[in-house]
Design a protein around this motif. Sequence first.
Motif, short mmCIF file in Angstrom:
data_model
loop_
_atom_site.label_atom_id
_atom_site.label_comp_id
_atom_site.label_asym_id
_atom_site.label_seq_id
_atom_site.Cartn_x
_atom_site.Cartn_y
_atom_site.Cartn_z
N VAL A 174 41.48 -10.62 -52.15
CA VAL A 174 41.21 -11.64 -53.16
C VAL A 174 41.12 -13.02 -52.51
CG1 VAL A 174 42.10 -12.74 -55.21
CG2 VAL A 174 42.23 -10.29 -54.99
N ALA A 230 37.91 -13.42 -50.64
CA ALA A 230 36.78 -13.59 -51.56
C ALA A 230 36.71 -15.02 -52.06
CB ALA A 230 36.91 -12.63 -52.73
N GLU A 280 35.47 -17.35 -49.46
CA GLU A 280 34.06 -17.12 -49.15
C GLU A 280 33.13 -17.94 -50.04
OE1 GLU A 280 31.95 -12.91 -48.14
OE2 GLU A 280 32.79 -13.24 -50.11
N SER A 281 33.64 -18.44 -51.19
CA SER A 281 32.70 -18.96 -52.19
C SER A 281 31.91 -20.16 -51.70
CB SER A 281 33.42 -19.28 -53.50
OG SER A 281 34.67 -19.77 -53.29
N ILE A 321 29.06 -18.86 -49.91
CA ILE A 321 28.08 -18.26 -50.82
C ILE A 321 27.25 -19.35 -51.49
CG2 ILE A 321 27.84 -16.92 -52.93
CD1 ILE A 321 28.46 -15.20 -50.61
N TYR A 322 27.88 -20.50 -51.82
CA TYR A 322 27.11 -21.60 -52.42
C TYR A 322 26.00 -22.03 -51.48
CZ TYR A 322 30.86 -22.13 -55.83
OH TYR A 322 31.77 -21.92 -56.81
N LEU A 335 24.62 -20.29 -49.19
CA LEU A 335 23.64 -19.20 -49.12
C LEU A 335 22.67 -19.27 -50.29
CD1 LEU A 335 22.84 -16.48 -47.75
CD2 LEU A 335 24.21 -15.41 -49.50
N ILE A 336 23.21 -19.61 -51.49
CA ILE A 336 22.35 -19.72 -52.68
C ILE A 336 21.34 -20.84 -52.48
CG2 ILE A 336 22.32 -20.20 -55.15
CD1 ILE A 336 23.48 -17.54 -54.60
N ILE A 362 18.68 -19.63 -50.08
CA ILE A 362 17.77 -18.66 -50.71
C ILE A 362 16.82 -19.37 -51.67
CG2 ILE A 362 17.73 -16.78 -52.40
CD1 ILE A 362 20.07 -15.57 -51.01
N PHE A 418 12.85 -18.97 -51.20
CA PHE A 418 12.10 -18.06 -52.07
C PHE A 418 11.71 -18.65 -53.41
CE2 PHE A 418 14.66 -15.14 -49.43
CZ PHE A 418 13.59 -14.60 -48.74
N SER A 423 31.22 -19.14 -59.91
CA SER A 423 31.46 -18.71 -58.53
C SER A 423 31.58 -17.20 -58.46
CB SER A 423 32.70 -19.40 -57.98
OG SER A 423 33.85 -18.75 -58.37
N PHE A 475 27.94 -15.83 -58.62
CA PHE A 475 27.19 -16.14 -57.39
C PHE A 475 27.71 -15.34 -56.21
CE2 PHE A 475 25.45 -20.56 -58.62
CZ PHE A 475 24.27 -19.97 -59.02
N ARG A 476 29.03 -15.09 -56.17
CA ARG A 476 29.60 -14.38 -55.03
C ARG A 476 29.04 -12.96 -54.92
NH1 ARG A 476 34.79 -14.69 -56.27
NH2 ARG A 476 34.89 -16.70 -55.25
N PHE A 504 26.36 -11.72 -56.46
CA PHE A 504 24.91 -11.77 -56.26
C PHE A 504 24.57 -12.13 -54.83
CE2 PHE A 504 21.45 -14.92 -56.03
CZ PHE A 504 20.38 -14.07 -56.22
N GLY A 505 25.25 -13.16 -54.28
CA GLY A 505 24.93 -13.63 -52.94
C GLY A 505 25.18 -12.59 -51.89
N ASN A 506 26.28 -11.84 -52.00
CA ASN A 506 26.57 -10.83 -50.99
C ASN A 506 25.51 -9.75 -50.96
OD1 ASN A 506 29.17 -10.74 -49.33
ND2 ASN A 506 29.80 -11.73 -51.22
N MET A 551 22.48 -9.78 -52.31
CA MET A 551 21.15 -10.35 -52.05
C MET A 551 20.97 -10.64 -50.56
SD MET A 551 18.40 -11.59 -53.49
CE MET A 551 17.05 -12.55 -52.88
N ALA A 552 22.03 -11.20 -49.92
CA ALA A 552 21.93 -11.51 -48.49
C ALA A 552 21.71 -10.24 -47.69
CB ALA A 552 23.19 -12.22 -48.02
N VAL A 595 18.07 -9.23 -48.13
CA VAL A 595 17.14 -10.08 -47.38
C VAL A 595 17.19 -9.74 -45.90
CG1 VAL A 595 16.71 -12.44 -46.66
CG2 VAL A 595 17.15 -11.96 -49.04
N MET A 622 33.10 -3.28 -51.61
CA MET A 622 34.01 -4.42 -51.52
C MET A 622 33.80 -5.38 -52.68
SD MET A 622 35.90 -4.55 -49.21
CE MET A 622 37.38 -5.20 -49.19
N GLN A 623 32.54 -5.70 -52.96
CA GLN A 623 32.28 -6.69 -54.00
C GLN A 623 32.65 -6.15 -55.37
OE1 GLN A 623 31.67 -9.82 -53.53
NE2 GLN A 623 31.80 -9.31 -51.38
N ILE A 642 36.36 -6.54 -55.54
CA ILE A 642 36.79 -7.93 -55.64
C ILE A 642 36.48 -8.49 -57.03
CG2 ILE A 642 36.16 -10.25 -54.83
CD1 ILE A 642 36.10 -9.07 -52.05
#
Lengths: 85, 190
Positions: free
Chosen positions: A56, A59, A62-63, A66-67, A69-70, A73, A77, B115, B118-119, B121-123, B125-126, B129, B172-173, B176
């Motif tokens: 947890v 995770a 990581e956020s 991830i932001y 990364l968004i 992307i 794209f 968050s 997005f977490r 989705f991002g995992n 999606m990455a 890609v 994992m996702q 989580i």
Amino acid sequence: MDPKAFVLGMSALGAGIAMVAGIGAGIGQGIAAGNAASAVGRQPEAQGDILKTLLVGAAVAESTGIYSLIIAILLLFANPLIGLL
Amino acid sequence: MKKKPVEKKQIIAEKLVLMMDNLVSGTMGVKNISYTPYILTLFLSSIFGSLISLIGLRSITADINTTMTWSVITFFMIQIAGVKSKGIKHYKGLMEPMAFMLPLNIVGELSTPVSMGFRHFGNIMAGMVITTLVYSGLSSLTTIIFSTSIPFLQVGIPAFLSLYFDLFSGLMQAFIFCMLTMVFVSKASD
């Protein structure tokens, strides 16, 4: 120069620069994993609970990565800047 | 269905439900065990939605609408659990520690579902890609080196990437997302 080509090239650069934020997430997850490993070393019987907490925590750390990364992307794209030309 | 399970299917299903019962009661406490069916449904649909990419389809969690829907459901579950346990005082917690912190706390409350969605989705999606990039890179590599149009380098090599991005990341996702849902809901209902 074609303005569209300039915007596209700069967007690609921006996507690359945005991913620099991954450094922070990597450092945070490394610290969390290192401390979890030392906690398991001290208290091997609590391994299940430590693993759950670690996942947890990793995770959440990581956020920020991830932001970024968004953003990258989106720039690659679904570029919103092309429409502004 | 039998009282004493003899079929394989029923044994697997009972094991799954018992495991999820233990996880939910361990994380949220025994009083919140009625959340188990929702959490198990979410877990299974997330796992199979991600693992569907193993047979070559696009995983459903690589679409932001899916994960955002789940996280909006989680958001409303948090609010309902909070109001149920504390009444209108749940929203007085937004004024902590001082009244002028109200806008910051509202943003903090709203950023939870954003968050979470997005977490996940991002995992996924990455992973998608990167796998696509590796596939097209290997295809042009075969054209350059062997000057044929049959991309035989694509066989085998991306399987190792798929092991991490599809199997590990998907499992994992899913775990989580369920874990965070349980933690936030049980924190609100304390």
